[in-house]
Design a protein around this motif. Structure first.
Motif, mmCIF file in Angstrom:
data_model
loop_
_atom_site.group_PDB
_atom_site.id
_atom_site.type_symbol
_atom_site.label_atom_id
_atom_site.label_comp_id
_atom_site.label_asym_id
_atom_site.label_seq_id
_atom_site.Cartn_x
_atom_site.Cartn_y
_atom_site.Cartn_z
ATOM 1 N N LEU A 19 -17.435 -29.140 11.220
ATOM 2 C CA LEU A 19 -16.292 -28.778 10.393
ATOM 3 C C LEU A 19 -15.047 -28.976 11.244
ATOM 4 C CD1 LEU A 19 -17.757 -25.557 8.741
ATOM 5 C CD2 LEU A 19 -17.778 -27.895 7.864
ATOM 6 N N ALA A 20 -14.299 -30.031 10.932
ATOM 7 C CA ALA A 20 -13.209 -30.442 11.811
ATOM 8 C C ALA A 20 -12.141 -29.365 11.961
ATOM 9 C CB ALA A 20 -12.580 -31.727 11.282
ATOM 10 N N PHE A 21 -11.926 -28.542 10.911
ATOM 11 C CA PHE A 21 -10.873 -27.542 11.019
ATOM 12 C C PHE A 21 -11.235 -26.406 11.968
ATOM 13 C CE2 PHE A 21 -13.590 -26.189 7.554
ATOM 14 C CZ PHE A 21 -13.735 -24.823 7.757
ATOM 15 N N LEU A 22 -12.487 -26.387 12.453
ATOM 16 C CA LEU A 22 -12.896 -25.365 13.420
ATOM 17 C C LEU A 22 -12.791 -25.869 14.860
ATOM 18 C CD1 LEU A 22 -16.002 -23.792 11.651
ATOM 19 C CD2 LEU A 22 -13.695 -22.875 11.820
ATOM 20 N N ASP A 23 -12.276 -27.069 15.049
ATOM 21 C CA ASP A 23 -12.079 -27.561 16.419
ATOM 22 C C ASP A 23 -11.128 -26.634 17.170
ATOM 23 O OD1 ASP A 23 -13.690 -29.669 15.814
ATOM 24 O OD2 ASP A 23 -12.075 -31.124 15.561
ATOM 25 N N GLY A 24 -11.517 -26.254 18.358
ATOM 26 C CA GLY A 24 -10.681 -25.376 19.165
ATOM 27 C C GLY A 24 -10.891 -23.905 18.926
ATOM 28 N N VAL A 25 -11.818 -23.531 18.032
ATOM 29 C CA VAL A 25 -12.045 -22.114 17.733
ATOM 30 C C VAL A 25 -12.981 -21.469 18.742
ATOM 31 C CG1 VAL A 25 -13.027 -20.535 15.992
ATOM 32 C CG2 VAL A 25 -11.557 -22.418 15.281
ATOM 33 N N ALA A 26 -13.885 -22.247 19.333
ATOM 34 C CA ALA A 26 -14.935 -21.684 20.197
ATOM 35 C C ALA A 26 -14.402 -20.779 21.309
ATOM 36 C CB ALA A 26 -15.780 -22.810 20.781
ATOM 37 N N PRO A 27 -13.315 -21.135 22.018
ATOM 38 C CA PRO A 27 -12.862 -20.248 23.106
ATOM 39 C C PRO A 27 -12.358 -18.885 22.637
ATOM 40 C CG PRO A 27 -11.963 -22.467 23.368
ATOM 41 C CD PRO A 27 -12.563 -22.400 22.014
ATOM 42 N N PHE A 28 -12.115 -18.725 21.326
ATOM 43 C CA PHE A 28 -11.541 -17.476 20.835
ATOM 44 C C PHE A 28 -12.594 -16.522 20.272
ATOM 45 C CE2 PHE A 28 -8.198 -20.675 20.506
ATOM 46 C CZ PHE A 28 -7.174 -20.045 21.197
ATOM 47 N N VAL A 29 -13.874 -16.904 20.306
ATOM 48 C CA VAL A 29 -14.907 -16.035 19.743
ATOM 49 C C VAL A 29 -15.051 -14.759 20.569
ATOM 50 C CG1 VAL A 29 -17.365 -15.852 19.201
ATOM 51 C CG2 VAL A 29 -16.138 -17.965 18.696
ATOM 52 N N LEU A 30 -15.200 -14.897 21.867
ATOM 53 C CA LEU A 30 -15.328 -13.705 22.713
ATOM 54 C C LEU A 30 -14.067 -12.844 22.690
ATOM 55 C CD1 LEU A 30 -16.846 -11.956 24.690
ATOM 56 C CD2 LEU A 30 -16.137 -13.489 26.533
ATOM 57 N N PRO A 31 -12.849 -13.398 22.806
ATOM 58 C CA PRO A 31 -11.669 -12.538 22.681
ATOM 59 C C PRO A 31 -11.605 -11.791 21.356
ATOM 60 C CG PRO A 31 -11.043 -14.623 23.669
ATOM 61 C CD PRO A 31 -12.468 -14.757 23.250
ATOM 62 N N ALA A 32 -12.054 -12.435 20.267
ATOM 63 C CA ALA A 32 -12.086 -11.728 18.984
ATOM 64 C C ALA A 32 -13.042 -10.542 19.048
ATOM 65 C CB ALA A 32 -12.501 -12.685 17.864
ATOM 66 N N GLY A 33 -14.175 -10.714 19.718
ATOM 67 C CA GLY A 33 -15.102 -9.599 19.886
ATOM 68 C C GLY A 33 -14.517 -8.483 20.734
ATOM 69 N N LEU A 34 -13.785 -8.849 21.774
ATOM 70 C CA LEU A 34 -13.155 -7.825 22.609
ATOM 71 C C LEU A 34 -12.098 -7.047 21.828
ATOM 72 C CD1 LEU A 34 -12.759 -9.822 25.954
ATOM 73 C CD2 LEU A 34 -14.513 -8.134 25.366
ATOM 74 N N VAL A 35 -11.340 -7.758 20.989
ATOM 75 C CA VAL A 35 -10.348 -7.066 20.159
ATOM 76 C C VAL A 35 -11.038 -6.128 19.184
ATOM 77 C CG1 VAL A 35 -8.593 -7.417 18.377
ATOM 78 C CG2 VAL A 35 -8.628 -8.884 20.390
ATOM 79 N N ALA A 36 -12.127 -6.585 18.565
ATOM 80 C CA ALA A 36 -12.868 -5.727 17.647
ATOM 81 C C ALA A 36 -13.419 -4.497 18.370
ATOM 82 C CB ALA A 36 -14.001 -6.513 16.995
ATOM 83 N N ALA A 37 -13.940 -4.697 19.580
ATOM 84 C CA ALA A 37 -14.455 -3.565 20.345
ATOM 85 C C ALA A 37 -13.338 -2.587 20.690
ATOM 86 C CB ALA A 37 -15.134 -4.068 21.616
ATOM 87 N N ALA A 38 -12.164 -3.115 21.060
ATOM 88 C CA ALA A 38 -11.044 -2.240 21.397
ATOM 89 C C ALA A 38 -10.569 -1.460 20.178
ATOM 90 C CB ALA A 38 -9.902 -3.067 21.983
ATOM 91 N N LEU A 39 -10.500 -2.112 19.023
ATOM 92 C CA LEU A 39 -10.075 -1.420 17.814
ATOM 93 C C LEU A 39 -11.049 -0.324 17.428
ATOM 94 C CD1 LEU A 39 -8.829 -4.401 15.608
ATOM 95 C CD2 LEU A 39 -7.443 -2.550 16.542
ATOM 96 N N ALA A 40 -12.361 -0.658 17.450
ATOM 97 C CA ALA A 40 -13.359 0.359 17.094
ATOM 98 C C ALA A 40 -13.345 1.508 18.084
ATOM 99 C CB ALA A 40 -14.746 -0.288 17.028
ATOM 100 N N GLY A 41 -13.315 1.195 19.385
ATOM 101 C CA GLY A 41 -13.299 2.265 20.380
ATOM 102 C C GLY A 41 -12.042 3.117 20.301
ATOM 103 N N GLY A 42 -10.874 2.483 20.113
ATOM 104 C CA GLY A 42 -9.639 3.251 20.008
ATOM 105 C C GLY A 42 -9.614 4.138 18.795
ATOM 106 N N ALA A 43 -10.070 3.621 17.651
ATOM 107 C CA ALA A 43 -10.082 4.442 16.433
ATOM 108 C C ALA A 43 -11.015 5.635 16.577
ATOM 109 C CB ALA A 43 -10.492 3.576 15.244
ATOM 110 N N LEU A 44 -12.214 5.421 17.075
ATOM 111 C CA LEU A 44 -13.167 6.530 17.219
ATOM 112 C C LEU A 44 -12.701 7.538 18.261
ATOM 113 C CD1 LEU A 44 -16.475 4.483 16.971
ATOM 114 C CD2 LEU A 44 -15.551 6.072 15.291
ATOM 115 N N HIS A 45 -12.077 7.056 19.325
ATOM 116 C CA HIS A 45 -11.528 7.980 20.317
ATOM 117 C C HIS A 45 -10.433 8.846 19.709
ATOM 118 C CE1 HIS A 45 -10.179 9.549 24.155
ATOM 119 N NE2 HIS A 45 -8.949 9.137 23.870
#
Length: 414
Positions: free
Chosen positions: A372-398
């Motif tokens: 899927l050509a429109f997903l070119d360049g997305v791969a490096p942002f998968v882990l940062p997206a997970g880190l942001v999700a983890a930070a949001l979940a941890g901050g909200a629960l805290h």
């Protein structure tokens, strides 16, 4: 006379008196060890399950929030980290095959076919004797010999070779220059049949390992099978060896690796637990804290919506790579100078499925469509997206847990 004594080996006891003992634990000890191992494994599994899937019933709010505060960010990091690593690997393999390995294979096949065509054209032109000396070698010989040199240079610049393979390719390029020199010497002795034939024979020996037989002299393109082993030192032998190494690398990159499979399994399990955990936590907050929707947790769940799309993209790329492997084998084994000459002489007869240009186009189209050509360049942002999700979940629960501990509403369950 002494009785009740036993002589050991130091006292001269013979082989018949030696006793071989095998130290083996008694069955009761083995059973106790097995029970202990099962108990430890069960306790570990129970703790992991309690953190990953705690029950909302019969649990204090504070304890439940504490477990969620640990489990959800950890699951997000594991899920997105493993998935990002596997997706980046598949996308990287696809880009490497499309941009480097496949073009290098095409250029090697073209160089090999061009040299065989050039040899045939040189022999045909010089067989004319003085006419060949005056008119020179044919235009096709000059075009094909220059094309072979250009193709080898493009392989060098492709970045698909290792250091050792680049050195081997430099040797091939030097041999090609020496080969064209011997053809030029044969042209200079076009009117001397003995010298001309000797120089053409030597030039062919540089190109092919096997000598030309009398039965093959009538063929326009005599067979030139590649040799193997220490004696495989001709140009075709070396080019075929480079093709074989590139094809092996091609197949390795196109196959499902053990690391990618393991990462996919881990990420799949982690995503399942993360999705269920987020849903149960949102339900818990709605039931116990009267929070209809936790916006931070909902935002933390949004990156998971892209996972099915990225998975489909990875599966498409992997399938396209598998199809390209078959085309690469045809490119190295089924192309021939006859096919290339026919395609050149009869351009309007329709493309031959075994022609190098046709196979190159099929490989390029398959690899281009296999993503899927429109997903070119997305791969490096998968882990940062997970880190942001983890930070949001941890901050909200805290925040929820801190507010609950500071202000305890009357009548609320502790």
């Amino acid at each position: 006379m002494e009785t009740g004594t036993r002589r050991g080996p130091a006292e001269g006891a013979g082989p018949a008196t030696r006793v071989t003992r095998t130290d083996s634990p008694p069955p009761s000890r083995l059973r106790r060890g097995a029970r202990a191992a099962r108990a430890v494994a069960a306790e570990l599994a129970d703790r992991v399950w309690r953190y990953a899937w705690p029950s909302a019933t019969d649990r204090r709010n504070r304890a439940y929030l504490r477990d969620r505060l640990v489990a959800l960010p950890l699951l997000a990091v594991v899920a997105f980290g493993a998935f990002g690593w596997a997706y980046t690997g598949v996308r990287g393999d696809s880009a490497s095959i499309r941009d480097r390995v496949a073009p290098a294979l095409v250029d090697l096949a073209d160089a090999k076919a061009s040299l065989l065509i050039a040899q045939s054209e040189a022999e045909k032109s010089l067989d004319e004797g003085r006419a060949g000396e005056l008119s020179g070698l044919s235009e096709r010989y000059r075009t094909r010999s220059a094309r072979a040199a250009q193709s080898l240079n493009q392989v060098t610049r492709s970045g698909a070779l290792t250091v050792a393979e680049e050195q081997e390719l430099r040797v091939v390029s030097a041999l090609v220059v020496d080969y064209t020199g011997w053809i030029a010497r044969a042209q200079g002795h076009a009117t001397a049949p003995v010298l001309r034939e000797a120089e053409l024979t030597y030039a062919r020996s540089m190109l092919c390992s096997e000598p030309l037989t009398a039965a093959d002299r009538e063929d326009r393109y005599p067979p030139c099978p590649p040799g193997t082993g220490p004696a495989a030192t001709s140009i075709v032998d070396r080019v075929t060896g480079l093709e074989r190494q590139l094809r092996d690398r091609f197949a390795d990159r196109a196959a499902w690796g053990a690391g990618v499979i393991a990462a996919a399994v881990v990420s799949g399990l982690a995503f399942g637990l993360l999705a269920a955990g987020l849903w149960r936590t949102i339900s818990f907050l709605r039931r116990r804290f009267r929070i209809r929707l936790s916006v931070p947790l909902a935002v933390a769940a949004l990156p998971m919506l892209a996972v099915p799309l990225l998975t489909a993209d990875a599966l498409l790329a992997q399938h396209a790579q598998g199809e390209a492997v078959l085309l690469a084998e045809a490119l190295a084994e089924r192309t021939s100078p006859e096919t290339e000459t026919v395609a050149e002489e009869r351009p309007f007869d329709g493309p031959d499925p075994q022609a190098i240009g046709v196979l190159e186009s099929r490989i390029d189209d398959g690899l281009a469509d296999g993503r899927l050509a429109f997903l070119d360049g997305v791969a490096p942002f998968v882990l940062p997206a997970g880190l942001v999700a983890a930070a949001l979940a941890g901050g909200a629960l805290h925040t929820y847990r801190r507010e609950y501990l500071v202000v305890l509403r009357p009548g609320a369950a502790p």
